[in-house]
Design a protein around this motif. Structure first.
Motif, PDB file in Angstrom:
ATOM      1  N   CYS A 163       0.834  -1.213   0.000  1.00  0.00           N
ATOM      2  CA  CYS A 163       0.000   0.000   0.000  1.00  0.00           C
ATOM      3  C   CYS A 163       0.867   1.260   0.000  1.00  0.00           C
ATOM      4  O   CYS A 163       0.451   2.309  -0.485  1.00  0.00           O
ATOM      5  CB  CYS A 163      -0.934   0.015   1.209  1.00  0.00           C
ATOM      6  N   THR A 164       2.073   1.142   0.522  1.00  0.00           N
ATOM      7  CA  THR A 164       2.978   2.299   0.535  1.00  0.00           C
ATOM      8  C   THR A 164       3.609   2.505  -0.843  1.00  0.00           C
ATOM      9  O   THR A 164       3.707   3.632  -1.334  1.00  0.00           O
ATOM     10  CB  THR A 164       4.111   2.075   1.581  1.00  0.00           C
ATOM     11  N   VAL A 165       4.015   1.407  -1.463  1.00  0.00           N
ATOM     12  CA  VAL A 165       4.813   1.526  -2.690  1.00  0.00           C
ATOM     13  C   VAL A 165       3.947   1.649  -3.961  1.00  0.00           C
ATOM     14  O   VAL A 165       4.416   2.147  -4.979  1.00  0.00           O
ATOM     15  CB  VAL A 165       5.804   0.325  -2.772  1.00  0.00           C
ATOM     16  N   LEU A 166       2.702   1.209  -3.882  1.00  0.00           N
ATOM     17  CA  LEU A 166       1.842   1.257  -5.077  1.00  0.00           C
ATOM     18  C   LEU A 166       0.756   2.328  -4.932  1.00  0.00           C
ATOM     19  O   LEU A 166       0.225   2.519  -3.828  1.00  0.00           O
ATOM     20  CB  LEU A 166       1.148  -0.101  -5.290  1.00  0.00           C
ATOM     21  N   PRO A 167       0.408   2.994  -6.035  1.00  0.00           N
ATOM     22  CA  PRO A 167      -0.675   3.976  -5.943  1.00  0.00           C
ATOM     23  C   PRO A 167      -2.014   3.286  -5.655  1.00  0.00           C
ATOM     24  O   PRO A 167      -2.259   2.164  -6.102  1.00  0.00           O
ATOM     25  CB  PRO A 167      -0.695   4.628  -7.333  1.00  0.00           C
ATOM     26  N   LYS A 168      -2.855   3.985  -4.914  1.00  0.00           N
ATOM     27  CA  LYS A 168      -4.107   3.400  -4.435  1.00  0.00           C
ATOM     28  C   LYS A 168      -4.967   2.818  -5.555  1.00  0.00           C
ATOM     29  O   LYS A 168      -5.558   1.740  -5.407  1.00  0.00           O
ATOM     30  CB  LYS A 168      -4.878   4.494  -3.695  1.00  0.00           C
ATOM     31  N   ASN A 169      -4.997   3.513  -6.680  1.00  0.00           N
ATOM     32  CA  ASN A 169      -5.872   3.044  -7.758  1.00  0.00           C
ATOM     33  C   ASN A 169      -5.337   1.780  -8.448  1.00  0.00           C
ATOM     34  O   ASN A 169      -5.984   1.223  -9.315  1.00  0.00           O
ATOM     35  CB  ASN A 169      -6.122   4.159  -8.779  1.00  0.00           C
ATOM     36  N   GLU A 170      -4.132   1.344  -8.074  1.00  0.00           N
ATOM     37  CA  GLU A 170      -3.570   0.114  -8.651  1.00  0.00           C
ATOM     38  C   GLU A 170      -3.634  -1.060  -7.674  1.00  0.00           C
ATOM     39  O   GLU A 170      -3.284  -2.173  -8.028  1.00  0.00           O
ATOM     40  CB  GLU A 170      -2.090   0.330  -9.047  1.00  0.00           C
ATOM     41  N   TRP A 171      -4.059  -0.827  -6.451  1.00  0.00           N
ATOM     42  CA  TRP A 171      -3.995  -1.884  -5.429  1.00  0.00           C
ATOM     43  C   TRP A 171      -4.752  -3.139  -5.840  1.00  0.00           C
ATOM     44  O   TRP A 171      -4.231  -4.243  -5.765  1.00  0.00           O
ATOM     45  CB  TRP A 171      -4.574  -1.371  -4.099  1.00  0.00           C
ATOM     46  N   SER A 172      -5.975  -2.948  -6.272  1.00  0.00           N
ATOM     47  CA  SER A 172      -6.802  -4.105  -6.585  1.00  0.00           C
ATOM     48  C   SER A 172      -6.243  -4.886  -7.779  1.00  0.00           C
ATOM     49  O   SER A 172      -6.177  -6.123  -7.759  1.00  0.00           O
ATOM     50  CB  SER A 172      -8.231  -3.632  -6.866  1.00  0.00           C
ATOM     51  N   LYS A 173      -5.820  -4.155  -8.805  1.00  0.00           N
ATOM     52  CA  LYS A 173      -5.260  -4.831  -9.986  1.00  0.00           C
ATOM     53  C   LYS A 173      -3.959  -5.551  -9.619  1.00  0.00           C
ATOM     54  O   LYS A 173      -3.714  -6.681 -10.044  1.00  0.00           O
ATOM     55  CB  LYS A 173      -4.985  -3.803 -11.097  1.00  0.00           C
ATOM     56  N   ALA A 174      -3.115  -4.875  -8.830  1.00  0.00           N
ATOM     57  CA  ALA A 174      -1.832  -5.469  -8.438  1.00  0.00           C
ATOM     58  C   ALA A 174      -2.053  -6.791  -7.698  1.00  0.00           C
ATOM     59  O   ALA A 174      -1.304  -7.754  -7.882  1.00  0.00           O
ATOM     60  CB  ALA A 174      -1.052  -4.495  -7.558  1.00  0.00           C
ATOM     61  N   HIS A 175      -3.086  -6.836  -6.895  1.00  0.00           N
ATOM     62  CA  HIS A 175      -3.426  -8.078  -6.170  1.00  0.00           C
ATOM     63  C   HIS A 175      -3.629  -9.224  -7.166  1.00  0.00           C
ATOM     64  O   HIS A 175      -3.056 -10.311  -7.023  1.00  0.00           O
ATOM     65  CB  HIS A 175      -4.691  -7.807  -5.341  1.00  0.00           C
ATOM     66  N   HIS A 176      -4.402  -8.974  -8.213  1.00  0.00           N
ATOM     67  CA  HIS A 176      -4.647 -10.031  -9.203  1.00  0.00           C
ATOM     68  C   HIS A 176      -3.383 -10.358 -10.004  1.00  0.00           C
ATOM     69  O   HIS A 176      -3.102 -11.521 -10.279  1.00  0.00           O
ATOM     70  CB  HIS A 176      -5.777  -9.624 -10.154  1.00  0.00           C
ATOM     71  N   TYR A 177      -2.622  -9.343 -10.364  1.00  0.00           N
ATOM     72  CA  TYR A 177      -1.376  -9.597 -11.116  1.00  0.00           C
ATOM     73  C   TYR A 177      -0.446 -10.515 -10.326  1.00  0.00           C
ATOM     74  O   TYR A 177       0.134 -11.453 -10.870  1.00  0.00           O
ATOM     75  CB  TYR A 177      -0.603  -8.293 -11.359  1.00  0.00           C
ATOM     76  N   LEU A 178      -0.286 -10.204  -9.051  1.00  0.00           N
ATOM     77  CA  LEU A 178       0.665 -10.977  -8.238  1.00  0.00           C
ATOM     78  C   LEU A 178       0.182 -12.410  -8.041  1.00  0.00           C
ATOM     79  O   LEU A 178       0.976 -13.349  -8.024  1.00  0.00           O
ATOM     80  CB  LEU A 178       0.881 -10.281  -6.876  1.00  0.00           C
ATOM     81  N   ILE A 179      -1.123 -12.587  -7.948  1.00  0.00           N
ATOM     82  CA  ILE A 179      -1.668 -13.957  -7.855  1.00  0.00           C
ATOM     83  C   ILE A 179      -1.373 -14.715  -9.150  1.00  0.00           C
ATOM     84  O   ILE A 179      -0.907 -15.853  -9.136  1.00  0.00           O
ATOM     85  CB  ILE A 179      -3.184 -13.932  -7.584  1.00  0.00           C
ATOM     86  N   TYR A 180      -1.633 -14.075 -10.280  1.00  0.00           N
ATOM     87  CA  TYR A 180      -1.373 -14.747 -11.562  1.00  0.00           C
ATOM     88  C   TYR A 180       0.101 -15.133 -11.683  1.00  0.00           C
ATOM     89  O   TYR A 180       0.440 -16.232 -12.098  1.00  0.00           O
ATOM     90  CB  TYR A 180      -1.761 -13.819 -12.731  1.00  0.00           C
ATOM     91  N   HIS A 181       0.975 -14.207 -11.313  1.00  0.00           N
ATOM     92  CA  HIS A 181       2.408 -14.493 -11.451  1.00  0.00           C
ATOM     93  C   HIS A 181       2.819 -15.635 -10.514  1.00  0.00           C
ATOM     94  O   HIS A 181       3.627 -16.477 -10.893  1.00  0.00           O
ATOM     95  CB  HIS A 181       3.228 -13.227 -11.176  1.00  0.00           C
ATOM     96  N   GLY A 182       2.239 -15.642  -9.329  1.00  0.00           N
ATOM     97  CA  GLY A 182       2.542 -16.718  -8.385  1.00  0.00           C
ATOM     98  C   GLY A 182       2.058 -18.067  -8.878  1.00  0.00           C
ATOM     99  O   GLY A 182       2.702 -19.093  -8.679  1.00  0.00           O
ATOM    100  N   ARG A 183       0.916 -18.068  -9.530  1.00  0.00           N
ATOM    101  CA  ARG A 183       0.360 -19.339 -10.016  1.00  0.00           C
ATOM    102  C   ARG A 183       1.084 -19.829 -11.274  1.00  0.00           C
ATOM    103  O   ARG A 183       1.283 -21.020 -11.445  1.00  0.00           O
ATOM    104  CB  ARG A 183      -1.121 -19.167 -10.360  1.00  0.00           C
ATOM    105  N   ARG A 184       1.431 -18.904 -12.138  1.00  0.00           N
ATOM    106  CA  ARG A 184       1.942 -19.317 -13.450  1.00  0.00           C
ATOM    107  C   ARG A 184       3.463 -19.407 -13.544  1.00  0.00           C
ATOM    108  O   ARG A 184       3.983 -20.182 -14.331  1.00  0.00           O
ATOM    109  CB  ARG A 184       1.436 -18.347 -14.525  1.00  0.00           C
ATOM    110  N   VAL A 185       4.177 -18.583 -12.789  1.00  0.00           N
ATOM    111  CA  VAL A 185       5.637 -18.526 -12.952  1.00  0.00           C
ATOM    112  C   VAL A 185       6.381 -18.678 -11.620  1.00  0.00           C
ATOM    113  O   VAL A 185       7.237 -19.542 -11.471  1.00  0.00           O
ATOM    114  CB  VAL A 185       6.058 -17.179 -13.619  1.00  0.00           C
ATOM    115  N   CYS A 186       6.023 -17.845 -10.673  1.00  0.00           N
ATOM    116  CA  CYS A 186       6.778 -17.791  -9.420  1.00  0.00           C
ATOM    117  C   CYS A 186       6.187 -18.785  -8.415  1.00  0.00           C
ATOM    118  O   CYS A 186       5.665 -18.415  -7.368  1.00  0.00           O
ATOM    119  CB  CYS A 186       6.757 -16.361  -8.876  1.00  0.00           C
TER     120      CYS A 186
END
Ligand code: SF4
Length: 207
Positions: A163-186
């Motif tokens: 929440c500190t490093v990302l702008p507020k309007n990106e929080w929700s999208k970032a949550h989904h991006y990180l889940i996808y990356h965790g499932r598919r690559v990391c």
């Protein structure tokens, strides 16, 4: 936003432009129940269970027609079924008694529901109501720490960092991006670093 966070977010957005929740739901209440069921369980399994459960029990009133043991039979395959059934029933009771049967749409109120923790409240707030929140599940926790996007020993600490490093309007999208990356690559056990386009930005890879 610092330069590293900016680059990570941009790359994740280009990798997963269609990132969206995998849980199926038709109302905030259905999402709430699905998120409670998803702890330590795959979204695919939850979707199979809720497809049957929600045919008859897709509102707090209808859910409360079930006893604890009847609900447990529906959700048995999701694991931790005893606690999950108790949480679903207590949250349903609270929604009926405190909020006239309607799932509240603020984070503060969601967190007052019995059986609803920070992660569940964040997901429902962001996904069902379009609020700005980052729910830190196992994938978000792992990928954020490895990348060095937000480091911490607890989900609360990582959430605070994101929440500190990302702008507020990106929080929700970032949550989904990180889940996808965790499932598919990391992946948890064997991250596919060789094929990861974020490796130049990743603390874990550099070590
Ligand atoms: S480089 Fe490896 S550890 Fe870092 S994000 Fe990519 S897959 Fe995960």
């Amino acid at each position: 936003m610092n330069e590293k966070a900016q680059k990570i977010l941009k790359e994740l957005a280009s990798l997963y432009p269609d990132a969206q929740p995998a849980l199926k739901f038709n109302s905030p209440y259905e999402l709430l129940v699905a998120v409670i069921l998803s702890a330590q369980c795959t979204d695919e399994r939850v979707n199979k269970v809720t497809e049957v459960l929600f045919k008859e029990h897709n509102t707090p009133e209808k859910m409360l027609n079930l006893s604890q043991s009847e609900l447990e039979k529906y959700i048995f395959s999701c694991g931790f079924y005893h606690n999950k059934a108790a949480h679903i029933l207590s949250a349903s009771r609270d929604i009926l008694e405190k909020y006239d049967g309607v799932v509240p749409d603020t984070l503060e109120q969601l967190k007052t529901l019995a059986g609803v923790g920070q992660k569940t409240a964040n997901v429902v707030y962001a996904v069902a109501f379009g609020g700005d929140a980052i729910a830190v599940d196992t994938h978000v926790f792992r990928v954020s720490n490895r990348l060095g996007l937000a480091e911490g020993k607890t989900p609360a600490k990582v959430e605070e960092g994101l929440c500190t490093v990302l702008p507020k309007n990106e929080w929700s999208k970032a949550h989904h991006y990180l889940i996808y990356h965790g499932r598919r690559v990391c992946h948890s056990q064997r991250p596919d670093c060789a094929n990861c386009t974020l490796k130049d930005l990743c603390n874990f890879y550099k070590k």
